[in-house]
Design a protein around this motif. Structure first.
Motif, PDB file in Angstrom:
ATOM      1  N   GLY A  27     -20.278 -21.978  29.463  1.00 50.03           N
ATOM      2  CA  GLY A  27     -21.501 -21.327  29.002  1.00 50.03           C
ATOM      3  C   GLY A  27     -22.620 -21.238  30.011  1.00 50.03           C
ATOM      4  N   ARG A  28     -22.415 -21.750  31.242  1.00 47.02           N
ATOM      5  CA  ARG A  28     -23.469 -21.735  32.250  1.00 47.02           C
ATOM      6  C   ARG A  28     -22.942 -21.236  33.588  1.00 47.02           C
ATOM      7  NH1 ARG A  28     -25.151 -27.835  32.206  1.00 47.02           N
ATOM      8  NH2 ARG A  28     -22.943 -27.985  31.666  1.00 47.02           N
ATOM      9  N   PRO A  29     -23.782 -20.580  34.392  1.00 44.98           N
ATOM     10  CA  PRO A  29     -23.355 -20.212  35.741  1.00 44.98           C
ATOM     11  C   PRO A  29     -23.234 -21.476  36.592  1.00 44.98           C
ATOM     12  CG  PRO A  29     -25.672 -19.684  35.420  1.00 44.98           C
ATOM     13  CD  PRO A  29     -25.144 -20.100  34.081  1.00 44.98           C
ATOM     14  N   PHE A  30     -22.450 -21.390  37.640  1.00 44.18           N
ATOM     15  CA  PHE A  30     -22.148 -22.562  38.466  1.00 44.18           C
ATOM     16  C   PHE A  30     -23.415 -23.259  38.959  1.00 44.18           C
ATOM     17  CE2 PHE A  30     -21.164 -24.784  42.389  1.00 44.18           C
ATOM     18  CZ  PHE A  30     -20.009 -25.480  42.057  1.00 44.18           C
ATOM     19  N   HIS A  31     -24.413 -22.501  39.394  1.00 47.40           N
ATOM     20  CA  HIS A  31     -25.596 -23.122  39.993  1.00 47.40           C
ATOM     21  C   HIS A  31     -26.427 -23.904  38.986  1.00 47.40           C
ATOM     22  CE1 HIS A  31     -27.381 -19.297  38.563  1.00 47.40           C
ATOM     23  NE2 HIS A  31     -28.496 -19.996  38.462  1.00 47.40           N
ATOM     24  N   ARG A  32     -26.127 -23.769  37.705  1.00 45.75           N
ATOM     25  CA  ARG A  32     -26.856 -24.532  36.693  1.00 45.75           C
ATOM     26  C   ARG A  32     -26.081 -25.746  36.180  1.00 45.75           C
ATOM     27  NH1 ARG A  32     -29.750 -19.852  32.931  1.00 45.75           N
ATOM     28  NH2 ARG A  32     -31.097 -19.013  34.584  1.00 45.75           N
ATOM     29  N   LEU A  33     -24.920 -26.002  36.750  1.00 36.82           N
ATOM     30  CA  LEU A  33     -24.170 -27.194  36.373  1.00 36.82           C
ATOM     31  C   LEU A  33     -24.833 -28.409  37.011  1.00 36.82           C
ATOM     32  CD1 LEU A  33     -20.490 -25.935  36.899  1.00 36.82           C
ATOM     33  CD2 LEU A  33     -21.824 -25.938  34.778  1.00 36.82           C
ATOM     34  N   ARG A  34     -25.088 -29.442  36.238  1.00 33.23           N
ATOM     35  CA  ARG A  34     -25.788 -30.622  36.747  1.00 33.23           C
ATOM     36  C   ARG A  34     -24.903 -31.438  37.695  1.00 33.23           C
ATOM     37  NH1 ARG A  34     -28.701 -34.084  32.258  1.00 33.23           N
ATOM     38  NH2 ARG A  34     -29.411 -35.082  34.194  1.00 33.23           N
ATOM     39  N   HIS A  39     -17.761 -32.750  38.519  1.00 31.16           N
ATOM     40  CA  HIS A  39     -17.344 -33.420  37.294  1.00 31.16           C
ATOM     41  C   HIS A  39     -16.986 -32.414  36.204  1.00 31.16           C
ATOM     42  CE1 HIS A  39     -18.430 -37.534  38.530  1.00 31.16           C
ATOM     43  NE2 HIS A  39     -19.389 -36.945  39.226  1.00 31.16           N
ATOM     44  N   GLU A  40     -17.399 -31.170  36.387  1.00 28.44           N
ATOM     45  CA  GLU A  40     -17.166 -30.146  35.370  1.00 28.44           C
ATOM     46  C   GLU A  40     -16.112 -29.126  35.767  1.00 28.44           C
ATOM     47  OE1 GLU A  40     -20.546 -28.639  33.145  1.00 28.44           O
ATOM     48  OE2 GLU A  40     -21.858 -29.950  34.326  1.00 28.44           O
ATOM     49  N   VAL A  41     -16.038 -28.828  37.067  1.00 24.75           N
ATOM     50  CA  VAL A  41     -15.078 -27.815  37.518  1.00 24.75           C
ATOM     51  C   VAL A  41     -14.505 -28.221  38.872  1.00 24.75           C
ATOM     52  CG1 VAL A  41     -16.943 -26.411  38.523  1.00 24.75           C
ATOM     53  CG2 VAL A  41     -14.727 -25.363  38.032  1.00 24.75           C
ATOM     54  N   GLY A  42     -13.188 -28.062  39.014  1.00 20.57           N
ATOM     55  CA  GLY A  42     -12.518 -28.295  40.289  1.00 20.57           C
ATOM     56  C   GLY A  42     -11.790 -27.038  40.701  1.00 20.57           C
ATOM     57  N   ALA A  43     -11.717 -26.794  42.014  1.00 16.71           N
ATOM     58  CA  ALA A  43     -11.097 -25.552  42.471  1.00 16.71           C
ATOM     59  C   ALA A  43     -10.377 -25.756  43.789  1.00 16.71           C
ATOM     60  CB  ALA A  43     -12.146 -24.455  42.626  1.00 16.71           C
ATOM     61  N   MET A  44      -9.294 -25.010  43.957  1.00 16.15           N
ATOM     62  CA  MET A  44      -8.572 -24.947  45.214  1.00 16.15           C
ATOM     63  C   MET A  44      -8.349 -23.469  45.511  1.00 16.15           C
ATOM     64  SD  MET A  44      -5.708 -24.580  47.161  1.00 16.15           S
ATOM     65  CE  MET A  44      -4.326 -24.515  46.050  1.00 16.15           C
ATOM     66  N   LEU A  45      -9.213 -22.922  46.393  1.00 18.99           N
ATOM     67  CA  LEU A  45      -9.125 -21.503  46.753  1.00 18.99           C
ATOM     68  C   LEU A  45      -8.515 -21.301  48.134  1.00 18.99           C
ATOM     69  CD1 LEU A  45     -12.489 -19.958  45.470  1.00 18.99           C
ATOM     70  CD2 LEU A  45     -10.374 -20.435  44.227  1.00 18.99           C
ATOM     71  N   ASP A  46      -8.789 -22.198  49.051  1.00 20.45           N
ATOM     72  CA  ASP A  46      -8.301 -22.063  50.425  1.00 20.45           C
ATOM     73  C   ASP A  46      -7.792 -23.418  50.887  1.00 20.45           C
ATOM     74  OD1 ASP A  46      -7.806 -21.660  53.085  1.00 20.45           O
ATOM     75  OD2 ASP A  46      -9.818 -20.954  53.597  1.00 20.45           O
ATOM     76  N   ALA A  47      -6.479 -23.534  51.032  1.00 17.74           N
ATOM     77  CA  ALA A  47      -5.870 -24.816  51.365  1.00 17.74           C
ATOM     78  C   ALA A  47      -6.321 -25.343  52.722  1.00 17.74           C
ATOM     79  CB  ALA A  47      -4.346 -24.690  51.331  1.00 17.74           C
ATOM     80  N   LYS A  48      -6.747 -24.460  53.614  1.00 14.47           N
ATOM     81  CA  LYS A  48      -7.128 -24.879  54.957  1.00 14.47           C
ATOM     82  C   LYS A  48      -8.636 -25.083  55.118  1.00 14.47           C
ATOM     83  CE  LYS A  48      -3.092 -25.005  57.069  1.00 14.47           C
ATOM     84  NZ  LYS A  48      -2.585 -26.258  57.705  1.00 14.47           N
TER      85      LYS A  48
END
Length: 305
Positions: A62-69, A73-82
């Motif tokens: 419900g919130r854009p990334f820049h408003r996550l406190r 702890h809320e979102v994890g990502a793997m976009l570029d392995a290097k």
């Protein structure tokens, strides 16, 4: 939960994402599919605040990334392995991320073990294979124990054991109720792993449905028939309203009639059946049919080169 609402993003004159809306819910693995240049990476980057939409919104719970406190702890990502300094060790890389996000050292050791990197934790990342780098990227995504996870081509460079491991990891995370959003070009893996699919082409939504629905919508059900009396049975099938495609001297591919009906026709005309099996439609075939008009790069056949 992830929500894309009317997303639009252009890079110069090229529109990468065009009025894109969909929702990714927890408790299932959602595959994100599309041809090269479809806008998948741009969409994921907008969810993570790496790119900003020209219009619309990309929301995490419900919130854009820049408003996550506490983002990790809320979102994890793997976009570029290097995307890690080659001079650092795996442990040092993860420790830096942990310290900057209020995560304890113990968790660094845990994710190294989860991803199978415990034995190489002190080795420099620059000497890692692509598969090891993939595992490190996944370890970083898991570091904050988040409820939302985004993976871009997570099985690239992994050996068969690694592919099975990431498959089990993603389904296990989803079984815990987490939101798992994974972009991939490997249809066979998505068919085995994903519960739901979001398919885009040229930045627009093409399909938002279960794997079974997408596969069924893009593929005709057919029955494979092998018989020494293929010509004779083929005539009877066509008269009964079936469509027949001949594959060799003794094999027919039939659509429009089910296996029991074909068996009855074979009995009536004295045809001996050596095989009568339903051909299951594939996700790959359905994907190619759905996205055929959205390909940015089209290849030629050898006789055209």
């Amino acid at each position: 939960m992830l929500e894309a609402k009317g997303l639009r993003k252009a890079y110069g004159s090229k529109v990468a994402v065009d009025d894109l809306s969909f929702t990714v819910r927890g408790g299932q693995v959602t595959g994100f599919l599309g041809p090269n240049g479809a806008g998948k990476s741009a969409t994921m980057r907008m969810f993570l605040g790496l790119d900003h939409p020209e219009s619309g919104s990309a929301l995490i719970n419900g919130r854009p990334f820049h408003r996550l406190r506490h983002p990790m702890h809320e979102v994890g990502a793997m976009l570029d392995a290097k995307a890690a300094h080659p001079g650092r060790s795996a442990y040092g890389h993860l420790l830096g991320l942990a310290c900057s996000n209020g995560i304890g050292r113990r968790r660094v050791g845990e994710v190294l073990e989860i991803t199978g990197l415990g034995a190489v934790a002190r080795k420099r990342i620059g000497g890692f294979s692509l598969g090891m780098s993939q595992r490190l990227g996944i370890a970083a995504a898991l570091l904050g124990d988040p409820q939302v996870l985004l993976f871009d081509e997570p099985v690239n460079g992994l050996d068969p054991e690694g592919v099975r491991w990431i498959r089990d990891l993603m389904t296990g995370l989803a079984a815990e109720g987490r939101t798992v959003f994974v972009s991939s070009h490997l249809m066979s893996e998505m068919e085995l792993t994903a519960d739901w699919l979001v398919v885009i082409g040229r930045g627009r939504l093409i399909a938002d449905a279960s794997v079974q629905e997408v596969t069924a919508s893009g593929s005709r059900r057919a029955v494979k028939v092998r018989t020494p009396q293929a010509d004779q049975l083929g005539v009877r099938i066509r008269r009964a309203g079936g469509t027949v495609t001949v594959h060799g001297a003794d094999t027919l591919l039939v659509s429009g009639l089910d296996a029991p009906r074909i068996s009855t026709l074979a009995f009536e005309c004295g045809a001996e059946l050596h095989e009568l099996s339903e051909e299951r439609g594939s996700l790959e075939a359905a994907f190619m049919q759905l996205t055929g008009q959205s390909l940015e790069y089209r290849t030629g056949t050898p006789d055209q080169i």
